[in-house]
Design a protein around this motif. Structure first.
Motif, PDB file in Angstrom:
ATOM      1  N   LEU A 140       0.602  -0.902   0.224  1.00  0.00           N
ATOM      2  CA  LEU A 140      -0.149   0.150  -0.315  1.00  0.00           C
ATOM      3  C   LEU A 140       1.030   1.232  -0.283  1.00  0.00           C
ATOM      4  CD1 LEU A 140      -3.097  -0.951   2.361  1.00  0.00           C
ATOM      5  CD2 LEU A 140      -2.647  -0.379  -0.554  1.00  0.00           C
ATOM      6  N   GLU A 141       1.770   0.842   1.103  1.00  0.00           N
ATOM      7  CA  GLU A 141       3.213   2.464   1.223  1.00  0.00           C
ATOM      8  C   GLU A 141       3.878   2.901  -0.602  1.00  0.00           C
ATOM      9  OE1 GLU A 141       4.741   6.081   2.011  1.00  0.00           O
ATOM     10  OE2 GLU A 141       3.181   4.776   2.768  1.00  0.00           O
ATOM     11  N   ARG A 142       4.398   1.763  -0.579  1.00  0.00           N
ATOM     12  CA  ARG A 142       4.444   1.193  -2.318  1.00  0.00           C
ATOM     13  C   ARG A 142       3.674   2.406  -3.240  1.00  0.00           C
ATOM     14  NH1 ARG A 142       5.673  -4.457  -3.148  1.00  0.00           N
ATOM     15  NH2 ARG A 142       6.269  -3.971  -5.599  1.00  0.00           N
ATOM     16  N   LYS A 143       2.236   1.745  -3.379  1.00  0.00           N
ATOM     17  CA  LYS A 143       1.209   2.545  -4.236  1.00  0.00           C
ATOM     18  C   LYS A 143       1.668   4.277  -4.334  1.00  0.00           C
ATOM     19  CE  LYS A 143      -1.238  -1.979  -5.507  1.00  0.00           C
ATOM     20  NZ  LYS A 143      -0.435  -2.708  -5.630  1.00  0.00           N
ATOM     21  N   ARG A 144       1.254   3.787  -2.814  1.00  0.00           N
ATOM     22  CA  ARG A 144       1.088   5.533  -2.641  1.00  0.00           C
ATOM     23  C   ARG A 144       2.191   6.448  -2.698  1.00  0.00           C
ATOM     24  NH1 ARG A 144       2.374   9.782   0.974  1.00  0.00           N
ATOM     25  NH2 ARG A 144       4.599   8.530   1.673  1.00  0.00           N
ATOM     26  N   ARG A 145       3.361   5.593  -2.909  1.00  0.00           N
ATOM     27  CA  ARG A 145       4.428   6.924  -3.332  1.00  0.00           C
ATOM     28  C   ARG A 145       4.113   6.516  -4.999  1.00  0.00           C
ATOM     29  NH1 ARG A 145       9.638   6.376   0.801  1.00  0.00           N
ATOM     30  NH2 ARG A 145       8.109   6.333   2.789  1.00  0.00           N
ATOM     31  N   GLN A 146       4.045   5.541  -5.754  1.00  0.00           N
ATOM     32  CA  GLN A 146       3.773   6.575  -6.805  1.00  0.00           C
ATOM     33  C   GLN A 146       3.032   7.428  -7.385  1.00  0.00           C
ATOM     34  OE1 GLN A 146       3.491   2.954 -10.113  1.00  0.00           O
ATOM     35  NE2 GLN A 146       3.595   1.349  -8.903  1.00  0.00           N
ATOM     36  N   VAL A 147       2.008   7.705  -6.787  1.00  0.00           N
ATOM     37  CA  VAL A 147       1.303   8.585  -6.902  1.00  0.00           C
ATOM     38  C   VAL A 147       2.172   9.921  -6.639  1.00  0.00           C
ATOM     39  CG1 VAL A 147      -1.087   9.622  -6.267  1.00  0.00           C
ATOM     40  CG2 VAL A 147      -0.745   7.403  -6.696  1.00  0.00           C
ATOM     41  N   ALA A 148       2.327   9.838  -5.378  1.00  0.00           N
ATOM     42  CA  ALA A 148       3.209  11.204  -4.603  1.00  0.00           C
ATOM     43  C   ALA A 148       4.475  10.934  -5.486  1.00  0.00           C
ATOM     44  CB  ALA A 148       3.781  10.900  -3.241  1.00  0.00           C
ATOM     45  N   THR A 149       5.355  10.275  -6.314  1.00  0.00           N
ATOM     46  CA  THR A 149       6.029  10.815  -6.788  1.00  0.00           C
ATOM     47  C   THR A 149       6.247  10.806  -8.602  1.00  0.00           C
ATOM     48  OG1 THR A 149       7.623   8.109  -6.762  1.00  0.00           O
ATOM     49  CG2 THR A 149       8.120   9.561  -5.029  1.00  0.00           C
ATOM     50  N   ALA A 150       5.035  11.053  -8.841  1.00  0.00           N
ATOM     51  CA  ALA A 150       5.402  10.814 -10.483  1.00  0.00           C
ATOM     52  C   ALA A 150       5.322  11.714 -11.356  1.00  0.00           C
ATOM     53  CB  ALA A 150       3.917  10.171 -10.601  1.00  0.00           C
ATOM     54  N   ALA A 151       5.130  12.742 -10.280  1.00  0.00           N
ATOM     55  CA  ALA A 151       5.002  14.122 -11.063  1.00  0.00           C
ATOM     56  C   ALA A 151       6.644  14.551 -11.610  1.00  0.00           C
ATOM     57  CB  ALA A 151       4.716  15.440 -10.358  1.00  0.00           C
ATOM     58  N   GLY A 152       7.416  13.863 -10.410  1.00  0.00           N
ATOM     59  CA  GLY A 152       8.976  14.068 -10.498  1.00  0.00           C
ATOM     60  C   GLY A 152      10.016  13.306 -11.310  1.00  0.00           C
ATOM     61  N   LYS A 153       8.988  12.145 -11.705  1.00  0.00           N
ATOM     62  CA  LYS A 153       9.845  11.929 -12.664  1.00  0.00           C
ATOM     63  C   LYS A 153      10.133  12.149 -13.782  1.00  0.00           C
ATOM     64  CE  LYS A 153       8.626   8.206  -9.380  1.00  0.00           C
ATOM     65  NZ  LYS A 153      10.363   7.595  -9.330  1.00  0.00           N
ATOM     66  N   THR A 154      11.187  12.301 -14.676  1.00  0.00           N
ATOM     67  CA  THR A 154      11.905  12.062 -15.742  1.00  0.00           C
ATOM     68  C   THR A 154      10.322  12.193 -16.859  1.00  0.00           C
ATOM     69  OG1 THR A 154      13.080  10.291 -17.239  1.00  0.00           O
ATOM     70  CG2 THR A 154      13.811  12.311 -15.461  1.00  0.00           C
ATOM     71  N   ALA A 155      10.758  12.464 -18.105  1.00  0.00           N
ATOM     72  CA  ALA A 155       9.299  11.841 -18.988  1.00  0.00           C
ATOM     73  C   ALA A 155       9.720  10.768 -19.720  1.00  0.00           C
ATOM     74  CB  ALA A 155       9.136  13.342 -20.844  1.00  0.00           C
ATOM     75  N   ARG A 156      11.055  10.239 -19.810  1.00  0.00           N
ATOM     76  CA  ARG A 156      11.057   9.149 -20.199  1.00  0.00           C
ATOM     77  C   ARG A 156      10.721   7.946 -18.757  1.00  0.00           C
ATOM     78  NH1 ARG A 156      17.867   9.216 -21.284  1.00  0.00           N
ATOM     79  NH2 ARG A 156      17.493   9.540 -23.777  1.00  0.00           N
ATOM     80  N   ALA A 157      10.226   8.454 -17.605  1.00  0.00           N
ATOM     81  CA  ALA A 157      10.433   6.948 -16.559  1.00  0.00           C
ATOM     82  C   ALA A 157       8.786   7.294 -16.804  1.00  0.00           C
ATOM     83  CB  ALA A 157      10.318   7.529 -15.494  1.00  0.00           C
ATOM     84  N   GLN A 158       8.172   8.424 -16.979  1.00  0.00           N
ATOM     85  CA  GLN A 158       6.842   8.725 -17.510  1.00  0.00           C
ATOM     86  C   GLN A 158       6.110   8.210 -18.375  1.00  0.00           C
ATOM     87  OE1 GLN A 158       5.771  12.896 -17.022  1.00  0.00           O
ATOM     88  NE2 GLN A 158       6.264  12.893 -14.504  1.00  0.00           N
ATOM     89  N   GLN A 159       6.294   7.832 -19.665  1.00  0.00           N
ATOM     90  CA  GLN A 159       6.253   6.761 -20.260  1.00  0.00           C
ATOM     91  C   GLN A 159       6.611   5.540 -20.029  1.00  0.00           C
ATOM     92  OE1 GLN A 159       7.559   7.873 -24.273  1.00  0.00           O
ATOM     93  NE2 GLN A 159       8.895   9.349 -23.793  1.00  0.00           N
ATOM     94  N   VAL A 160       7.919   5.333 -19.648  1.00  0.00           N
ATOM     95  CA  VAL A 160       7.816   4.276 -18.636  1.00  0.00           C
ATOM     96  C   VAL A 160       5.795   3.503 -17.793  1.00  0.00           C
ATOM     97  CG1 VAL A 160       8.457   1.631 -17.944  1.00  0.00           C
ATOM     98  CG2 VAL A 160       9.891   3.302 -19.569  1.00  0.00           C
ATOM     99  N   LYS A 161       5.399   4.155 -17.018  1.00  0.00           N
ATOM    100  CA  LYS A 161       5.323   4.465 -15.974  1.00  0.00           C
ATOM    101  C   LYS A 161       3.714   3.733 -16.979  1.00  0.00           C
ATOM    102  CE  LYS A 161       7.179   4.338 -11.631  1.00  0.00           C
ATOM    103  NZ  LYS A 161       6.977   3.216 -11.130  1.00  0.00           N
ATOM    104  N   LEU A 162       3.250   5.153 -17.419  1.00  0.00           N
ATOM    105  CA  LEU A 162       2.055   4.452 -18.573  1.00  0.00           C
ATOM    106  C   LEU A 162       2.069   3.298 -18.930  1.00  0.00           C
ATOM    107  CD1 LEU A 162       1.885   8.414 -20.073  1.00  0.00           C
ATOM    108  CD2 LEU A 162       0.609   7.536 -18.328  1.00  0.00           C
ATOM    109  N   ALA A 163       3.216   3.118 -19.812  1.00  0.00           N
ATOM    110  CA  ALA A 163       3.246   2.243 -20.827  1.00  0.00           C
ATOM    111  C   ALA A 163       2.261   0.673 -19.814  1.00  0.00           C
ATOM    112  CB  ALA A 163       3.788   1.386 -22.058  1.00  0.00           C
ATOM    113  N   ASP A 164       3.226   0.881 -18.625  1.00  0.00           N
ATOM    114  CA  ASP A 164       3.433  -0.692 -18.347  1.00  0.00           C
ATOM    115  C   ASP A 164       1.654  -0.372 -17.165  1.00  0.00           C
ATOM    116  OD1 ASP A 164       4.453  -2.198 -15.967  1.00  0.00           O
ATOM    117  OD2 ASP A 164       4.824  -0.500 -14.462  1.00  0.00           O
ATOM    118  N   LYS A 165       1.567   0.872 -16.958  1.00  0.00           N
ATOM    119  CA  LYS A 165      -0.068   0.589 -15.958  1.00  0.00           C
ATOM    120  C   LYS A 165      -1.259   0.354 -17.541  1.00  0.00           C
ATOM    121  CE  LYS A 165       0.778   2.039 -12.174  1.00  0.00           C
ATOM    122  NZ  LYS A 165       2.038   1.797 -12.357  1.00  0.00           N
ATOM    123  N   LEU A 166      -0.836   0.934 -18.653  1.00  0.00           N
ATOM    124  CA  LEU A 166      -1.384   0.421 -19.576  1.00  0.00           C
ATOM    125  C   LEU A 166      -1.555  -1.128 -20.396  1.00  0.00           C
ATOM    126  CD1 LEU A 166      -3.091   0.571 -22.202  1.00  0.00           C
ATOM    127  CD2 LEU A 166      -1.515   1.269 -23.009  1.00  0.00           C
TER     128      LEU A 166
END
Length: 240
Positions: A140-166
């Motif tokens: 649960l804490e890992r999930k909370r931190r994914q939300v809390a830290t998403a805005a600070g990720k680089t665009a490269r990492a954010q793309q991976v996050k999007l595709a991972d969730k898709l």
């Protein structure tokens, strides 16, 4: 999954996410069998050679690991699918594609950051590290931190996050993980949307695919069809 004896604990930075049992529905069943080292790349490799080398490395690291879907599909299908979504969106940055293929090796295998850095360089390793949860924390804490830290990720990492969730939400639509309730499935979609809404500017094509699922997607459980993200109805039911 049967009981397994976990490997000796490495440092918190590189600790594989081998939950016993898994904290997340997509954490793989661990494989503790030593894997062969991939061959070294030639000097000045092509992008194709880099991607095949990366895929070979990930395939060795994830050997024999299985996803926790009803069919126990090979875990390597997931990072391949994540990278494929990014490539099909028109992204040609080979670092992003490599990071997508490798995005779970620090969490779910014995691969260390130092090994990854040596094999692929700091640029790729840093993106993978951005996509890696702190495995000393609970699910649960890992999930909370994914939300809390998403805005600070680089665009490269954010793309991976999007595709991972898709890839994850499509997998859930295709086959709900064993033992999940309707409420748990819908909670996963709500959490995924929180993360991907923050990252959507990094890859509008993938973000649009996710939004279609959030708006119109359904899943089937025990013979009944439910909306992935239902609008609250007067009777509180999300059945179609």
């Amino acid at each position: 999954m049967g009981h397994l004896i976990p490997p000796p604990s490495p440092s918190p930075l590189n600790r594989p996410c081998f939950p016993y049992p898994a904290e997340d529905e997509h954490d793989p069943i661990p494989c503790l069998t030593p894997q062969p080292k991939p061959p070294k790349l030639p000097s000045n490799p092509s992008d194709m050679a880099l991607l095949l080398h990366t895929l070979n490395f990930a395939a060795n690291k994830h050997s024999f690991q299985r996803r926790k879907d009803p069919s126990c599909s090979p875990y390597i299908n997931h990072p391949i699918g994540v990278s494929n979504f990014i490539a099909n969106s028109g992204e040609t940055d080979v670092v992003v594609l490599q990071a997508a293929i490798l995005h779970d090796v620090l969490e779910d295998t014995d691969c260390s950051f130092q090994e990854l850095q040596l094999a692929f360089g700091s640029e790729v390793a840093d993106v993978v590290m951005e996509c890696t949860d702190d495995c000393t924390l609970g699910g649960l804490e890992r999930k909370r931190r994914q939300v809390a830290t998403a805005a600070g990720k680089t665009a490269r990492a954010q793309q991976v996050k999007l595709a991972d969730k898709l890839h994850n939400v499509l997998s859930i639509q295709s086959a709900v993980p064993t033992g999940w309730t309707v409420q748990r499935v819908q909670a996963y979609f709500r959490w995924a949307k929180e993360v991907t809404d923050i990252c959507k500017a990094s890859n509008p094509t993938i973000a649009a695919s996710l939004q279609d699922i959030y708006d119109y997607g359904t899943f089937v459980l025990d013979g009944m069809t439910y909306k992935c993200l239902p609008k609250e109805e007067a009777n509180g039911s999300s059945k179609i």
